[in-house]
Design an enzyme around this catalytic site. Structure first.
Site, PDB file in Angstrom:
ATOM      1  N   ASN A 151       0.882  -1.305   0.136  1.00 39.78           N
ATOM      2  CA  ASN A 151      -0.036  -0.241   0.152  1.00 39.78           C
ATOM      3  C   ASN A 151       0.891   1.189  -0.030  1.00 39.78           C
ATOM      4  O   ASN A 151       0.325   2.292  -0.311  1.00 39.78           O
ATOM      5  CB  ASN A 151      -1.068   0.176   1.127  1.00 39.78           C
ATOM      6  CG  ASN A 151      -0.498  -0.092   2.300  1.00 39.78           C
ATOM      7  OD1 ASN A 151       0.581  -0.158   2.620  1.00 39.78           O
ATOM      8  ND2 ASN A 151      -1.108   0.874   3.403  1.00 39.78           N
ATOM      9  N   SER A 227      -0.008  -7.461   7.294  1.00 33.28           N
ATOM     10  CA  SER A 227      -1.417  -7.767   8.066  1.00 33.28           C
ATOM     11  C   SER A 227      -1.001  -8.259   9.651  1.00 33.28           C
ATOM     12  O   SER A 227       0.169  -9.015   9.718  1.00 33.28           O
ATOM     13  CB  SER A 227      -2.248  -8.636   7.323  1.00 33.28           C
ATOM     14  OG  SER A 227      -1.487  -9.831   7.151  1.00 33.28           O
ATOM     15  N   GLY A 231       2.273 -10.753  10.391  1.00 42.43           N
ATOM     16  CA  GLY A 231       3.241 -10.065  11.406  1.00 42.43           C
ATOM     17  C   GLY A 231       3.352 -10.968  12.705  1.00 42.43           C
ATOM     18  O   GLY A 231       4.419 -11.091  13.258  1.00 42.43           O
ATOM     19  N   GLU A 248       4.884  -3.904  12.270  1.00 42.59           N
ATOM     20  CA  GLU A 248       3.628  -2.821  12.160  1.00 42.59           C
ATOM     21  C   GLU A 248       2.528  -3.399  11.378  1.00 42.59           C
ATOM     22  O   GLU A 248       2.568  -3.923  10.206  1.00 42.59           O
ATOM     23  CB  GLU A 248       4.163  -1.642  11.380  1.00 42.59           C
ATOM     24  CG  GLU A 248       4.981  -0.616  12.165  1.00 42.59           C
ATOM     25  CD  GLU A 248       4.097   0.107  13.373  1.00 42.59           C
ATOM     26  OE1 GLU A 248       2.947   0.193  13.467  1.00 42.59           O
ATOM     27  OE2 GLU A 248       5.211   0.237  14.387  1.00 42.59           O
ATOM     28  N   CYS A 282      -2.499   2.575   5.941  1.00 43.62           N
ATOM     29  CA  CYS A 282      -2.666   1.804   7.299  1.00 43.62           C
ATOM     30  C   CYS A 282      -3.403   2.886   8.491  1.00 43.62           C
ATOM     31  O   CYS A 282      -3.837   2.342   9.424  1.00 43.62           O
ATOM     32  CB  CYS A 282      -1.374   1.389   7.772  1.00 43.62           C
ATOM     33  SG  CYS A 282      -0.037   2.685   7.490  1.00 43.62           S
ATOM     34  N   GLU A 383     -10.577  -5.538  10.222  1.00 44.83           N
ATOM     35  CA  GLU A 383      -9.939  -4.722   9.307  1.00 44.83           C
ATOM     36  C   GLU A 383     -10.275  -5.067   7.827  1.00 44.83           C
ATOM     37  O   GLU A 383     -10.428  -6.071   7.533  1.00 44.83           O
ATOM     38  CB  GLU A 383      -8.498  -4.806   9.319  1.00 44.83           C
ATOM     39  CG  GLU A 383      -7.654  -3.899   8.333  1.00 44.83           C
ATOM     40  CD  GLU A 383      -6.144  -3.741   8.262  1.00 44.83           C
ATOM     41  OE1 GLU A 383      -5.714  -4.839   8.088  1.00 44.83           O
ATOM     42  OE2 GLU A 383      -5.645  -2.709   8.567  1.00 44.83           O
ATOM     43  N   GLU A 462       8.882   2.909  14.467  1.00 44.98           N
ATOM     44  CA  GLU A 462       9.856   3.059  13.374  1.00 44.98           C
ATOM     45  C   GLU A 462      10.028   4.474  13.120  1.00 44.98           C
ATOM     46  O   GLU A 462       9.299   5.396  14.077  1.00 44.98           O
ATOM     47  CB  GLU A 462       9.101   2.804  12.099  1.00 44.98           C
ATOM     48  CG  GLU A 462       8.941   1.019  12.032  1.00 44.98           C
ATOM     49  CD  GLU A 462       8.719   0.390  10.451  1.00 44.98           C
ATOM     50  OE1 GLU A 462       9.697   0.173   9.869  1.00 44.98           O
ATOM     51  OE2 GLU A 462       7.618   0.244  10.250  1.00 44.98           O
TER      52      GLU A 462
HETATM   53  P1  NAD Z   1       0.466  -9.119   4.205  1.00 45.40           P
HETATM   54  O1  NAD Z   1       0.459  -9.278   5.352  1.00 45.40           O
HETATM   55  O2  NAD Z   1      -0.546  -9.981   3.279  1.00 45.40           O
HETATM   56  O3  NAD Z   1       1.875  -9.174   3.301  1.00 45.40           O
HETATM   57  C1  NAD Z   1       2.834  -8.310   3.855  1.00 45.40           C
HETATM   58  C2  NAD Z   1       4.117  -8.762   3.333  1.00 45.40           C
HETATM   59  O4  NAD Z   1       4.681 -10.072   4.065  1.00 45.40           O
HETATM   60  C3  NAD Z   1       4.276  -9.189   1.920  1.00 45.40           C
HETATM   61  O5  NAD Z   1       5.372  -8.648   1.266  1.00 45.40           O
HETATM   62  C4  NAD Z   1       4.045 -10.684   1.706  1.00 45.40           C
HETATM   63  O6  NAD Z   1       4.526 -11.353   0.547  1.00 45.40           O
HETATM   64  C5  NAD Z   1       4.655 -10.909   2.952  1.00 45.40           C
HETATM   65  N1  NAD Z   1       4.431 -12.241   3.589  1.00 45.40           N
HETATM   66  C6  NAD Z   1       3.080 -12.875   3.572  1.00 45.40           C
HETATM   67  N2  NAD Z   1       3.203 -14.107   4.186  1.00 45.40           N
HETATM   68  C7  NAD Z   1       4.448 -14.200   4.907  1.00 45.40           C
HETATM   69  C8  NAD Z   1       4.974 -15.170   5.722  1.00 45.40           C
HETATM   70  N3  NAD Z   1       4.249 -16.267   6.140  1.00 45.40           N
HETATM   71  N4  NAD Z   1       6.310 -14.971   6.180  1.00 45.40           N
HETATM   72  C9  NAD Z   1       6.943 -13.982   5.630  1.00 45.40           C
HETATM   73  N5  NAD Z   1       6.329 -12.785   4.823  1.00 45.40           N
HETATM   74  C10 NAD Z   1       5.214 -13.116   4.337  1.00 45.40           C
HETATM   75  O7  NAD Z   1       0.001  -7.550   3.947  1.00 45.40           O
HETATM   76  P2  NAD Z   1      -0.311  -6.810   2.576  1.00 45.40           P
HETATM   77  O8  NAD Z   1      -1.879  -7.221   2.330  1.00 45.40           O
HETATM   78  O9  NAD Z   1       0.749  -6.731   1.735  1.00 45.40           O
HETATM   79  O10 NAD Z   1      -0.628  -5.184   3.201  1.00 45.40           O
HETATM   80  C11 NAD Z   1      -1.810  -4.982   3.847  1.00 45.40           C
HETATM   81  C12 NAD Z   1      -1.928  -4.906   5.423  1.00 45.40           C
HETATM   82  O11 NAD Z   1      -0.659  -3.882   5.875  1.00 45.40           O
HETATM   83  C13 NAD Z   1      -3.001  -4.176   6.195  1.00 45.40           C
HETATM   84  O12 NAD Z   1      -3.296  -4.996   7.038  1.00 45.40           O
HETATM   85  C14 NAD Z   1      -2.454  -2.887   6.657  1.00 45.40           C
HETATM   86  O13 NAD Z   1      -3.029  -2.404   7.811  1.00 45.40           O
HETATM   87  C15 NAD Z   1      -1.067  -3.042   7.040  1.00 45.40           C
HETATM   88  N6  NAD Z   1      -0.053  -2.161   7.057  1.00 45.40           N
HETATM   89  C16 NAD Z   1       0.090  -1.782   8.303  1.00 45.40           C
HETATM   90  C17 NAD Z   1       1.005  -0.595   8.359  1.00 45.40           C
HETATM   91  C18 NAD Z   1       1.345  -0.010   9.676  1.00 45.40           C
HETATM   92  O14 NAD Z   1       2.148   0.776   9.869  1.00 45.40           O
HETATM   93  N7  NAD Z   1       0.747  -0.379  10.850  1.00 45.40           N
HETATM   94  C19 NAD Z   1       1.602   0.168   7.206  1.00 45.40           C
HETATM   95  C20 NAD Z   1       0.861  -0.297   6.063  1.00 45.40           C
HETATM   96  C21 NAD Z   1       0.103  -1.449   5.862  1.00 45.40           C
END
Ligand code: NAD
Length: 491
Positions: A151, A227, A231, A248, A282, A383, A462
């Site tokens: 995002n 997500s 995380g 995060e 986010c 979410e 961060e």
């Molecule tokens: P996601 O958790 O699906 O993926 C994030 C990253 O993790 C991607 O690069 C993905 O390929 C990788 N990934 C997926 N499974 C993994 C695993 N098992 N081990 C290691 N890496 C893995 O999230 P998304 O759909 O890309 O992004 C949207 C989410 O990000 C939303 O939940 C949003 O709230 C969150 N977000 C949070 C912040 C913050 O600062 N809190 C900022 C931006 C986005």
């Protein structure tokens, strides 16, 4: 068709993996920009090994010189900002103007980190023993594994890469598979700025690549944004190896509007928060909590403003809201709209996918507002990550605070009021890592820490100077310049 390549050991290399996913323009799914490889575990491990080797030299480069290279990367990002902003809009879907905003933030973060190369100070500490003193040094950890979402495909990677490099770590970066073009352009800025071969590596892929990175013995810290389920799994995995992780994660950011608020200001803030970047920030506003006396007037103006939002491609002129990033994310948003209807919330505006005209080829959903949502409903708790706003009506300030805090998440929040007493009580009692007064839930500046509470964040924040506490370890030195044996007394 372009196949995106990994960057390992100073070379762009084609992945051996036959598994690839198309990079689709979310505004027009017939427009495919290229293919992202789902790299193999071996490729991820090779990148970690190369980074571990390169770390030995990079850590010896004086911090101000590391900082100067990162500062140069910020200058290149500034020169290339239009091309990068176009790439963001093309593959992620946000408006070019929103992408330019992301570029501003990103350049600020990289500049701030670069300058910190001259301030990576330790401390001198007086000791009880005469002619002795102690001091601390900040030393880099080793290879930093950086895993990011789609995002903010520039801002989030650089707010990890820049401080990690300035602190003297080498990096293996795994971007989201949905934004490979932007990732490549950003990486090229750091390469052209002079980051030595092997110090910064990038591997495309998904969970296989991410988990291989976390498990690699050369990797000494993990920074993740994405997500909450992903995380939490990453945090657990890093903990098993005893390495620090910074995660995060998700959010469900509330705005409270009290009865004394400037309604126009509040409506503008909620519109920007809920529908800016198609609700895919986010820090997006996903709940608005209204005190009864202002609820009807507020919603009348909000619906009017939402009905005037023009949907379209982020690359087009005069568009106010772009598409959802992907088919999967679109389906998730539509599913939650159905859940909201079944739970008995009142659909006040929107709620449909655009299925006519040119936009039917893209992943467009109307800005959606549900009224009379109860705090326990799933659309108020979970979410959604799209342009869907849950409106909760309450009778009192205390009830508003309770509703705002009734969430597993705690990234950011906001209140609209002119009442200083309730404003300060709100700041004391709101359970989010960041909060705003009389402004949207959005944003954050490079020099200010960024992070949440509860299921949003585990590990340190961060950005700000605090981020350097994550990317360094503190080493302590005791210096005795008496030249004499210590008789009896050691302390
Ligand atoms: P996601 O958790 O699906 O993926 C994030 C990253 O993790 C991607 O690069 C993905 O390929 C990788 N990934 C997926 N499974 C993994 C695993 N098992 N081990 C290691 N890496 C893995 O999230 P998304 O759909 O890309 O992004 C949207 C989410 O990000 C939303 O939940 C949003 O709230 C969150 N977000 C949070 C912040 C913050 O600062 N809190 C900022 C931006 C986005």
């Amino acid at each position: 068709m372009k196949t995106y390549r990994n960057f390992i050991g100073g070379e762009w290399v084609t992945s051996a993996s036959s598994k690839r996913i198309p990079n689709i323009n979310p505004a027009d799914s017939t427009d495919v920009l290229g293919e992202t490889p789902m790299s193999t575990r071996d490729e991820a491990a090779a990148a970690c090994a190369v980074a571990a080797d390169a770390f030995r030299e990079w850590r010896r480069v004086p911090a101000p010189r590391r900082g100067a290279i990162v500062t140069r990367a910020a200058q290149l990002m500034q020169e290339r900002r239009n091309a990068i902003a176009q790439a963001i809009a093309h593959e992620e879907g946000k408006l070019v103007s929103e992408a330019q905003g992301e570029m501003n933030r990103s350049i600020n973060v990289v500049e701030f980190s670069g300058a910190h190369g001259r301030r990576l100070n330790g401390a001198t500490i007086p000791l009880e023993l005469p002619n002795n003193f102690g001091y601390t040094l900040r030393v880099p950890r080793g290879v930093a594994a950086l895993i990011t979402p789609w995002n903010f495909p520039v801002a989030i990677p650089v707010w990890k890469i820049a401080p990690a490099l300035v602190a003297g770590n080498s990096v293996v970066f795994k971007p989201s598979p949905l934004t490979p073009e932007t990732s490549e352009l950003v990486l090229q800025c750091f390469i052209d700025a002079g980051v030595p071969a092997g110090v910064l590596n990038m591997v495309y892929g998904d969970a296989d690549v991410g988990t291989t990175m976390i498990d690699h013995p050369g990797v000494k810290c993990v920074s993740f944004t994405g997500s909450t389920p992903t995380g939490m799994a990453i945090y657990e995995r890093a903990a098993r190896r005893g390495i620090p992780a910074q995660c995060e994660m998700g959010g469900k950011n509330p705005v409270i509007v009290l009865e004394d608020a400037d309604i126009d200001l509040a409506v503008a803030g909620v519109m920007a928060g809920a529908f800016g970047s198609t609700g895919q920030r986010c820090t997006a506003t996903s709940r608005v909590i209204l005190l009864h006396p202002v609820a009807d007037a507020f919603l009348e103006r909000l619906v009017d403003a939402a009905s005037k939002l023009r949907l379209g491609s982020g690359l087009a002129e005069n568009v106010a809201m772009g598409p959802i990033v992907s088919e999967a994310q679109l389906q998730r948003v539509l599913e939650y709209i159905d859940i909201g209807k079944h739970e008995g919330a009142e659909l006040l505006y929107g709620g449909k996918r655009v299925t006519t005209g040119a936009l039917s080829k893209g992943y467009f959903v109307e800005p959606t507002i549900f009224d009379r949502v109860r705090p326990e409903m799933r659309i108020a708790q979970e979410e959604i990550f799209g342009p869907v706003l849950a409106v909760i009506r309450v009778e009192s300030f205390d009830e508003a605070l309770a509703a705002a805090n009734d969430s597993q998440f705690g990234l950011t929040s906001s209140i609209y009021t002119r009442d200083a007493l309730r404003m300060f009580r709100y700041i004391d009692e709101i359970e989010t890592g960041m909060t705003h007064v009389n402004s949207p839930t959005l944003g954050g500046e490079a020099q200010v820490p960024f992070g949440g509470t509860k299921a949003t964040t585990v590990g340190p924040t961060e950005q700000g100077t605090e981020v350097f506490d994550f990317y360094t370890e503190t080493k302590v030195a005791y210096i005795d310049y008496t030249g004499a044996k210590r008789e009896g007394k050691l302390y």
